[in-house]
Design an enzyme around this catalytic site. Structure first.
Site, PDB file in Angstrom:
ATOM      1  N   ALA A  24     -55.438  26.910 -80.671  1.00 64.88           N
ATOM      2  CA  ALA A  24     -55.383  26.623 -82.003  1.00 64.88           C
ATOM      3  C   ALA A  24     -56.392  27.288 -82.738  1.00 64.88           C
ATOM      4  O   ALA A  24     -56.340  28.029 -83.646  1.00 64.88           O
ATOM      5  CB  ALA A  24     -54.809  25.157 -82.282  1.00 64.88           C
ATOM      6  N   ASP A 104     -47.959  31.725 -82.612  1.00 60.27           N
ATOM      7  CA  ASP A 104     -48.017  32.426 -83.952  1.00 60.27           C
ATOM      8  C   ASP A 104     -47.745  33.797 -83.655  1.00 60.27           C
ATOM      9  O   ASP A 104     -47.820  34.453 -84.647  1.00 60.27           O
ATOM     10  CB  ASP A 104     -49.209  31.886 -84.487  1.00 60.27           C
ATOM     11  CG  ASP A 104     -50.364  32.198 -83.806  1.00 60.27           C
ATOM     12  OD1 ASP A 104     -50.605  32.963 -82.827  1.00 60.27           O
ATOM     13  OD2 ASP A 104     -51.460  31.265 -83.934  1.00 60.27           O
ATOM     14  N   HIS A 119     -46.056  27.715 -74.956  1.00 60.42           N
ATOM     15  CA  HIS A 119     -45.234  27.009 -75.880  1.00 60.42           C
ATOM     16  C   HIS A 119     -44.256  27.625 -76.562  1.00 60.42           C
ATOM     17  O   HIS A 119     -43.971  27.393 -77.537  1.00 60.42           O
ATOM     18  CB  HIS A 119     -46.271  26.198 -76.838  1.00 60.42           C
ATOM     19  CG  HIS A 119     -47.010  25.145 -76.044  1.00 60.42           C
ATOM     20  ND1 HIS A 119     -48.071  24.479 -76.540  1.00 60.42           N
ATOM     21  CD2 HIS A 119     -47.117  24.635 -74.748  1.00 60.42           C
ATOM     22  CE1 HIS A 119     -48.687  23.727 -75.621  1.00 60.42           C
ATOM     23  NE2 HIS A 119     -48.119  23.632 -74.811  1.00 60.42           N
ATOM     24  N   CYS A 127     -29.105  30.073 -81.164  1.00 64.10           N
ATOM     25  CA  CYS A 127     -28.039  29.182 -81.311  1.00 64.10           C
ATOM     26  C   CYS A 127     -28.040  28.261 -80.022  1.00 64.10           C
ATOM     27  O   CYS A 127     -28.045  28.534 -78.957  1.00 64.10           O
ATOM     28  CB  CYS A 127     -26.748  29.895 -81.790  1.00 64.10           C
ATOM     29  SG  CYS A 127     -25.285  28.548 -81.572  1.00 64.10           S
ATOM     30  N   CYS A 154     -20.549  30.602 -84.255  1.00 59.10           N
ATOM     31  CA  CYS A 154     -19.852  29.324 -83.831  1.00 59.10           C
ATOM     32  C   CYS A 154     -20.344  28.015 -84.769  1.00 59.10           C
ATOM     33  O   CYS A 154     -19.801  26.894 -84.725  1.00 59.10           O
ATOM     34  CB  CYS A 154     -20.529  28.929 -82.327  1.00 59.10           C
ATOM     35  SG  CYS A 154     -22.050  28.473 -82.057  1.00 59.10           S
ATOM     36  N   SER A 193     -58.994  22.562 -76.750  1.00 55.12           N
ATOM     37  CA  SER A 193     -59.811  21.263 -76.671  1.00 55.12           C
ATOM     38  C   SER A 193     -59.614  20.957 -75.218  1.00 55.12           C
ATOM     39  O   SER A 193     -60.186  20.100 -74.512  1.00 55.12           O
ATOM     40  CB  SER A 193     -59.260  20.218 -77.441  1.00 55.12           C
ATOM     41  OG  SER A 193     -58.013  20.219 -77.441  1.00 55.12           O
ATOM     42  N   ASN A 217     -66.016  27.353 -78.045  1.00 57.99           N
ATOM     43  CA  ASN A 217     -65.280  26.523 -78.631  1.00 57.99           C
ATOM     44  C   ASN A 217     -66.421  25.768 -79.832  1.00 57.99           C
ATOM     45  O   ASN A 217     -67.246  25.487 -79.340  1.00 57.99           O
ATOM     46  CB  ASN A 217     -64.887  25.281 -77.679  1.00 57.99           C
ATOM     47  CG  ASN A 217     -63.539  25.390 -77.425  1.00 57.99           C
ATOM     48  OD1 ASN A 217     -62.542  25.919 -78.184  1.00 57.99           O
ATOM     49  ND2 ASN A 217     -63.282  25.259 -76.065  1.00 57.99           N
TER      50      ASN A 217
END
Ligand code: ZN
Length: 251
Positions: A24, A104, A119, A127, A154, A193, A217
């Site tokens: 992130a 993103d 992710h 669907c 559907c 992290s 970081n």
């Protein structure tokens, strides 16, 4: 700073297979808040109620309300200099892949081509009943109290192609992650992290195999103690300097 940047560039140049692992923190400068930071979305929402597979089945309206709020950040976001620097490092052959926990799409939009998404991605949808893919335009969902979108063939519930809490990491991403865990000899860890499994195991595996780790970081992370080089600074400041250093020198 410049000597540390030179050292990072030297390490990347010396590696036979380098990968970037991003989270992130790399997208904060693009306007996407870190969910886990104080004041982030997880301070206001319970992930189990709005971002778990159980919630998607039981209360899709709550999940879609949360998705709408998240999408509002994502549709406005543009890649920043950290994303562009990684794309440049990939196209010039210095890094082989970007392994990301982000959903993103900013790595792809900045020009990275080998992006492994642990992710999923919130720009494609399908669907849940018939599997039909949808290029659903979340930007068009405005206003409050909207019903979750339904499949035009559907009537099934449409969901984003991202990994909810309680779901497995996509098999292909796991395979590719394993490939680089075993084969890479350097990881550049950016804005993560190190708390989320299984992506967090990649750097420790690379280190165990004798590889090197560079961390960028703000405020360090769970990786700090095993990193060979650490930058306590925003990625959008540091990565362009490293990319410049790599591209400037001819060997
Ligand atoms: Zn359907």
């Amino acid at each position: 700073m410049s000597s540390v940047v030179k050292e990072a560039a030297f390490m990347i140049r010396s590696a036979s297979c380098a990968v970037a692992l991003t989270g992130a923190g790399i997208s904060v400068a693009s306007g996407i808040p870190d969910f886990r930071s104080p004041g982030g979305l997880w301070a206001r929402y319970d992930p189990q109620k709005v971002a778990s597979i159980e919630a998607l089945h039981k209360n899709p309206a709550a999940v879609w309300k949360f998705l709408d709020e998240t999408a509002a950040f994502v549709v406005k976001a543009e890649p920043n200099n950290a994303h562009f620097a990684l794309a440049e490092m990939e196209s010039s052959g210095y890094i082989q892949a970007v392994i990301t926990q982000n959903i993103d799409d900013l790595h792809q939009r900045s020009g990275s081509s080998n992006v492994i998404e642990f992710h999923g991605n919130c720009s494609s949808f399908y669907c849940m009943k018939c599997g039909e893919p949808f290029h659903y335009n979340v930007a068009k969902r405005k206003g409050k109290g909207l019903e979750p979108p339904r499949c035009t063939s559907c009537g099934g519930l449409i969901r984003p192609d991202l990994v909810f809490f309680g779901e497995r990491i996509p098999e292909q991403a796991m395979k590719e992650g394993d490939f680089y865990s075993g084969g890479a000899d350097l990881a550049v860890i950016v804005g993560t992290s190190g708390e989320v499994a299984p992506a967090n195991m990649i750097p420790s595996q690379i280190k165990k195999n004798g590889g090197k780790l560079i961390e960028i970081n703000k405020n360090g992370s769970a990786y700090s103690s095993i990193c060979d080089l650490s930058f306590d600074a925003p990625a959008e400041d540091i990565l362009p300097l490293i990319a410049d250093e790599l591209l400037r020198k001819e060997f």
